[in-house]
Design a protein around this motif. Sequence first.
Motif, PDB file in Angstrom:
ATOM      1  N   LEU A 132       0.855  -1.179   0.000  1.00 57.82           N
ATOM      2  CA  LEU A 132       0.000   0.000   0.000  1.00 57.82           C
ATOM      3  C   LEU A 132       0.893   1.232   0.000  1.00 57.82           C
ATOM      4  CD1 LEU A 132      -2.370  -1.852   0.669  1.00 57.82           C
ATOM      5  CD2 LEU A 132      -3.096  -0.194   2.391  1.00 57.82           C
ATOM      6  N   HIS A 133       0.412   2.294  -0.584  1.00 59.58           N
ATOM      7  CA  HIS A 133       1.137   3.565  -0.542  1.00 59.58           C
ATOM      8  C   HIS A 133       1.283   3.998   0.924  1.00 59.58           C
ATOM      9  CE1 HIS A 133       1.997   7.834  -1.102  1.00 59.58           C
ATOM     10  NE2 HIS A 133       2.354   7.508  -2.336  1.00 59.58           N
ATOM     11  N   PRO A 134       2.429   4.598   1.272  1.00 57.39           N
ATOM     12  CA  PRO A 134       2.627   5.002   2.675  1.00 57.39           C
ATOM     13  C   PRO A 134       1.460   5.810   3.247  1.00 57.39           C
ATOM     14  CG  PRO A 134       4.642   5.371   1.427  1.00 57.39           C
ATOM     15  CD  PRO A 134       3.622   4.856   0.450  1.00 57.39           C
ATOM     16  N   LEU A 177       6.171  11.423  -2.176  1.00 58.32           N
ATOM     17  CA  LEU A 177       4.936  10.666  -1.984  1.00 58.32           C
ATOM     18  C   LEU A 177       4.100  10.619  -3.255  1.00 58.32           C
ATOM     19  CD1 LEU A 177       4.086  12.008   1.565  1.00 58.32           C
ATOM     20  CD2 LEU A 177       4.681   9.652   0.997  1.00 58.32           C
ATOM     21  N   TYR A 178       4.388  11.500  -4.214  1.00 60.84           N
ATOM     22  CA  TYR A 178       3.590  11.532  -5.449  1.00 60.84           C
ATOM     23  C   TYR A 178       4.417  11.217  -6.690  1.00 60.84           C
ATOM     24  CZ  TYR A 178      -0.147  13.392  -2.652  1.00 60.84           C
ATOM     25  OH  TYR A 178      -1.128  13.532  -1.703  1.00 60.84           O
ATOM     26  N   GLU A 179       5.695  10.869  -6.479  1.00 61.22           N
ATOM     27  CA  GLU A 179       6.576  10.566  -7.589  1.00 61.22           C
ATOM     28  C   GLU A 179       6.338   9.133  -8.063  1.00 61.22           C
ATOM     29  OE1 GLU A 179      10.805  12.607  -7.489  1.00 61.22           O
ATOM     30  OE2 GLU A 179      10.752  10.692  -6.464  1.00 61.22           O
ATOM     31  N   ASN A 180       5.903   8.265  -7.133  1.00 63.04           N
ATOM     32  CA  ASN A 180       5.610   6.866  -7.443  1.00 63.04           C
ATOM     33  C   ASN A 180       6.820   6.127  -7.978  1.00 63.04           C
ATOM     34  OD1 ASN A 180       2.883   7.131  -6.646  1.00 63.04           O
ATOM     35  ND2 ASN A 180       2.477   8.174  -8.584  1.00 63.04           N
ATOM     36  N   LEU A 191       0.094   6.855  -5.969  1.00 62.81           N
ATOM     37  CA  LEU A 191      -0.880   7.925  -5.721  1.00 62.81           C
ATOM     38  C   LEU A 191      -0.481   9.096  -6.582  1.00 62.81           C
ATOM     39  CD1 LEU A 191      -1.597   8.197  -1.887  1.00 62.81           C
ATOM     40  CD2 LEU A 191      -3.104   7.372  -3.681  1.00 62.81           C
ATOM     41  N   ASN A 192      -1.403   9.586  -7.350  1.00 67.04           N
ATOM     42  CA  ASN A 192      -1.129  10.748  -8.193  1.00 67.04           C
ATOM     43  C   ASN A 192      -2.027  11.891  -7.792  1.00 67.04           C
ATOM     44  OD1 ASN A 192       0.881  10.107 -10.451  1.00 67.04           O
ATOM     45  ND2 ASN A 192      -0.419   8.292 -10.426  1.00 67.04           N
ATOM     46  N   TYR A 193      -1.607  13.104  -8.166  1.00 67.23           N
ATOM     47  CA  TYR A 193      -2.428  14.277  -7.901  1.00 67.23           C
ATOM     48  C   TYR A 193      -3.777  14.130  -8.599  1.00 67.23           C
ATOM     49  CZ  TYR A 193       2.084  16.327  -6.630  1.00 67.23           C
ATOM     50  OH  TYR A 193       3.293  16.576  -6.052  1.00 67.23           O
ATOM     51  N   PRO A 213      -4.029   7.974 -17.616  1.00 63.20           N
ATOM     52  CA  PRO A 213      -2.919   8.825 -18.093  1.00 63.20           C
ATOM     53  C   PRO A 213      -1.782   8.938 -17.078  1.00 63.20           C
ATOM     54  CG  PRO A 213      -5.031   9.852 -18.569  1.00 63.20           C
ATOM     55  CD  PRO A 213      -5.325   8.666 -17.706  1.00 63.20           C
ATOM     56  N   GLN A 214      -2.129   9.147 -15.807  1.00 66.63           N
ATOM     57  CA  GLN A 214      -1.067   9.272 -14.809  1.00 66.63           C
ATOM     58  C   GLN A 214      -0.374   7.927 -14.577  1.00 66.63           C
ATOM     59  OE1 GLN A 214      -3.759  10.987 -12.004  1.00 66.63           O
ATOM     60  NE2 GLN A 214      -2.747  12.979 -12.070  1.00 66.63           N
ATOM     61  N   MET A 215      -1.122   6.824 -14.803  1.00 65.73           N
ATOM     62  CA  MET A 215      -0.488   5.508 -14.688  1.00 65.73           C
ATOM     63  C   MET A 215       0.604   5.370 -15.746  1.00 65.73           C
ATOM     64  SD  MET A 215      -0.204   2.671 -13.154  1.00 65.73           S
ATOM     65  CE  MET A 215      -1.622   2.344 -12.102  1.00 65.73           C
TER      66      MET A 215
END
Lengths: 337, 802
Positions: free
Chosen positions: A104-106, A325-328, B512-514, B553-555
């Motif tokens: 899971l994402h942090p 956290l949003y760079e994935n 997680l994306n914006y 798209p963000q994927m």
Amino acid sequence: MQLEDLQSLTQQALSEIEAAPSADALENLRVQYLGRKGKLPEIMASLKDVAPEDRPAFGQGANAFKVQVTSAIQSRKDDLLSTATPADALDVTLPGNAGQPGSLHPIHQILARVINIFDRIGFNVATGPDVDTVFNNFDALNTPADHPSRDEQDTFYLKDGSLLRTQTSPIQIRHMLNNPPPVRIIAPGRAYRRDTPDATHSATFHQVEGLYVAEKVSMADLKGDLTYFAHEIVGKNTQVRFRPHFFPFTEPSVEVDFTCHVCKGKGCRVCKNSGWIEILGAGMVDPQVFENVGYNPETTSGYAFGMGLERIAMIMLEIDDIRRLYENDARFLRQFA
Amino acid sequence: MLVPLSWLKELIDIPESIEELRDNLTYSGLEVEGIERHGSDFEGLVVAEIIAVDPHPNADKLTLCTVKLNDEERMQVVCGAPNVKVGLKTIYAPVGAVLPTGLKLKKAKIRGVESLGMLCAEDELGLSGDHRGIMELSPDLAPGTPAVEVLGGPEIVFDLEVTPNRPDCLSIIGVARELAALTGRSFRLPEVRFPDVPKNGISMQVDIRDAESCPRYTAQLLEGATVAPSPNWMQQRLRLCGLRPINNLVDITNYVMLETGQPLHAFDRSLIKGDCMIVRPAEAGEIMQTLDGGEQKLQAGDLVIADQERAVALAGIMGGANSEIQDSSSTILVESAAFSPSLVRGTAKRLNLHTDSSYRFARGSDMYAADWASQRASALICELAGAKPAGPLQDVWPGKTPLRTLQCKWHKICDLIGIDIPVSTMRGYFERLDLKILEEHPEGCTLEIPGFRSDLTRPVDLVEEIARLNGLDKIPVRPPHARIVPNVNDFEIRIRIRLMHNLASRGFLESLNYSLSSSEVLNDLDESNRDRQVILPNPISQDQSVLRTSLLPQMVETLAFNKAHQTEEVAFFEIGKTYLQREDGVEEHERVCLGTMGPWKRPLLDKQASVSDREAFTDLRGEVENVLHQLRCTDKVTFVANEDPAFAPGQSAELQCAGNVIGRIGLLSAKIKTRFKLSGPVALAEINLDMLIPERSLPPTMQPVPGFPSITRDVALILDRSKTHQMVLDLVNHQRPKDLVQVTLFDLFESDKLGENKKSMAYRFTYRNPKKTLTDKSVEKMHLRITQRLISELNATIVGQD
């Protein structure tokens, strides 16, 4: 065949079986001694040639032959099966085939824990839309009409006048508008502010809030429940400190610090030597908010609290930059698997 | 708010340590954000007078200054500051001295000329960041005076976070008063030594034309002032508070503002036309020049201070250039007024003109204390600039209202805090806070709220005062008790959390994306929702200007980012909201998106061979089937081949459920892969959870476990490649015999050896009857009928049959 012959035959069979080098050789011996055309039928056939007074002994000897040979074959078979051959040997040090673990994402790891913790004391999860009204996001929450947070510089408005909620508190408003007291909810979600992204700011971020409204809810309940939360999420012996603060939707308002999880309150780099780390904002629901949702402030009271999940994740997991956290980046995410 | 400790100590005794004081302030609600240490004892540094300035022989921008250190000693110093001049008193640091910045001075030759020491700017002394020139000290100072006597010793400055409801604490007096209330100690106001006002003195008239915007305006006329640098102690305090000293008059108004929280302004009376200060709304389009040099275009909603001809100040924000204090000013008008917070806030924001004054007015000043602040400033001007009052204070107060009163109920306070506090104790707290008890009865009391507590407007506001004076640490920790509130349905979020855990345990990383993305990316990868994008009118940047209509798209961006960072095989999932514009607002749907690349699902020792399109697709389809299974929707969804510009032609399908398209799956198109520098098959799928979850089947109930054996028949079909698995199933299912319980594809082989564009598909048919053992003969009959239809209707041949 005489009794002596039978005895030596038995000894011979047992030693041959003991020495049998393979399952095939053993099978040959079985056929040779016990098979239909083997020694055993021969022995039984020769019984009639034995003197009558010797017959009981010979009969016993024949039976012993059968039992001993059969058992020796079985035992040799087991031995052969439990002896490894080089061809059977496995490299047990080879890695397993589980594949790389997922995670899971942090932020969601923290959220799942928060939900679990409050679940146990009866909080339900409530959600709401990200696009909400000015009323739910500001007016009902007692935000002054000319408060800077309402500015277009700070808030994303849409063409129709709705907005991207700047906090998860409108979920509380929606819930209270639709449900009479008592209310006991935990409200997670995304929120949005027009912050230029940097190491500690993100235009999209996550919050989770709690709201408990009933009769005679007090700051002592707030402190008790948040202390329970601190013990569960950080560890036993974590202390909770209230500092007076100001939010438009709570009165009194407090900021809530936990003892630093790294130094246990002694003072370190993480807590900037204070021994405390700011974790939540909280307070007693402002009577004006109750008026705004149609609750009677004379008979109900309640507490609300809220925290930023990015901030908690960054503190607890020692993450240096919110943008990670949003760079994935898989190399980052796998660390928390 | 910066608070120098030495200043605070003048108003209240502080026996506690720095750390205790920090904690006391923090617990009272004035959070200490930092404690700064300024200055030093400046050992060896002294005041020097420049007695000669000569050009440097080798450098235009340097000068040779001869400084006088005392009656005997002279030194030659090379200096690069632009403000050197004969007669200037400044700070001299000799060779061997260590500056507060850590710099140790050595004897040095600068461009070939020896320099014995250095003349110091503020930044070099650790006083501020100012490096515009060497310090200019008061001309009265004698050379040789130790620097510590001029600059003060080491100073400790508290940086306080003052919440917006407490403008009274934007002042040293306010902080002292707060500390006094908190500790029960007393504090003392500075003494105001206001000279006698001459009989028949003159005053400026005041004309307030908008009492709502300006409830009070006071004007004090002073004459005979001499403009000069302010005394060192005042300059030093201003610097510690982050302000730059200018001259004695301006410095005094700033000093009193810091002290009292009341912004003040000093006008040069001689530049005011007429004898009346007019407070009036600005005219639309009116232009005025503020003393920062800016030209402000005003609107009808703004408020100005004007003389009989023109605006001379922008009310509460900044004075005008046309009336500011000059070196020659001698008759001074001191303004101390109250302005509407929202008006000042609005104008300051629109003009982007944020000053110490507007900051305080925007939060609310104490109009009851405007006259006191005026007297305090005027007294200082008389004392330090040699002025005298020209006449009495002109005080116009059309907005005067009696002090607010509040009803307090003792038990309500205790109930909300959750602790019993004796009434006598609470009464004591109110007294410490200067809240006057007007009358008292057994249940409560009536309180008069002082003018500086603009935040106390309702009875509930008193709770915090009692709570924090009693100590928030004294609030008991009431053990949590579980309480169930029935009838709240939150199963949907729990399903989502379960799905997250399920996908993670299957090897997916959660991304997680914006929520915000760019039109450009969305247009190509979510073509079908192109017209339904929610576009932000005021985005922070183009790449975050549209609410995402799809997670896909963000994927793709996520996979591309990882590919670029040496991650070749990975599986990601994201669960999150997507947003579509509808006529009546924005529709939000939660979706799950899966994205994979590389041999992520292969056994460890089997990763070398490249991943085929079919493998990538079927692996991901398997994962989609898992999601459908988790949601108990397996039987509700069908995969139908489609064309989607995001995907390669012939390599995508849409997921249909109850007549709606609820998702899609496919391999990313070559064009988009090139754009994102991706290679190899990239498999993507997206499912709309909000449309799918309502279609869930009920939880299963027990079905009889088979009691009789089954019989299987295997069939290998040779078919045209265009024939699909679904066609075979559809054909079988049409007129399906009751005893056919399962049809499983177990082999697929494509080769031109089978014939041009042919493939072989092998199926295992399982027959079983719930009530009896089937015979070979009866199975043969059913099976033959099916195979014959496969042959005739799909144009198939069966391997091993002619």
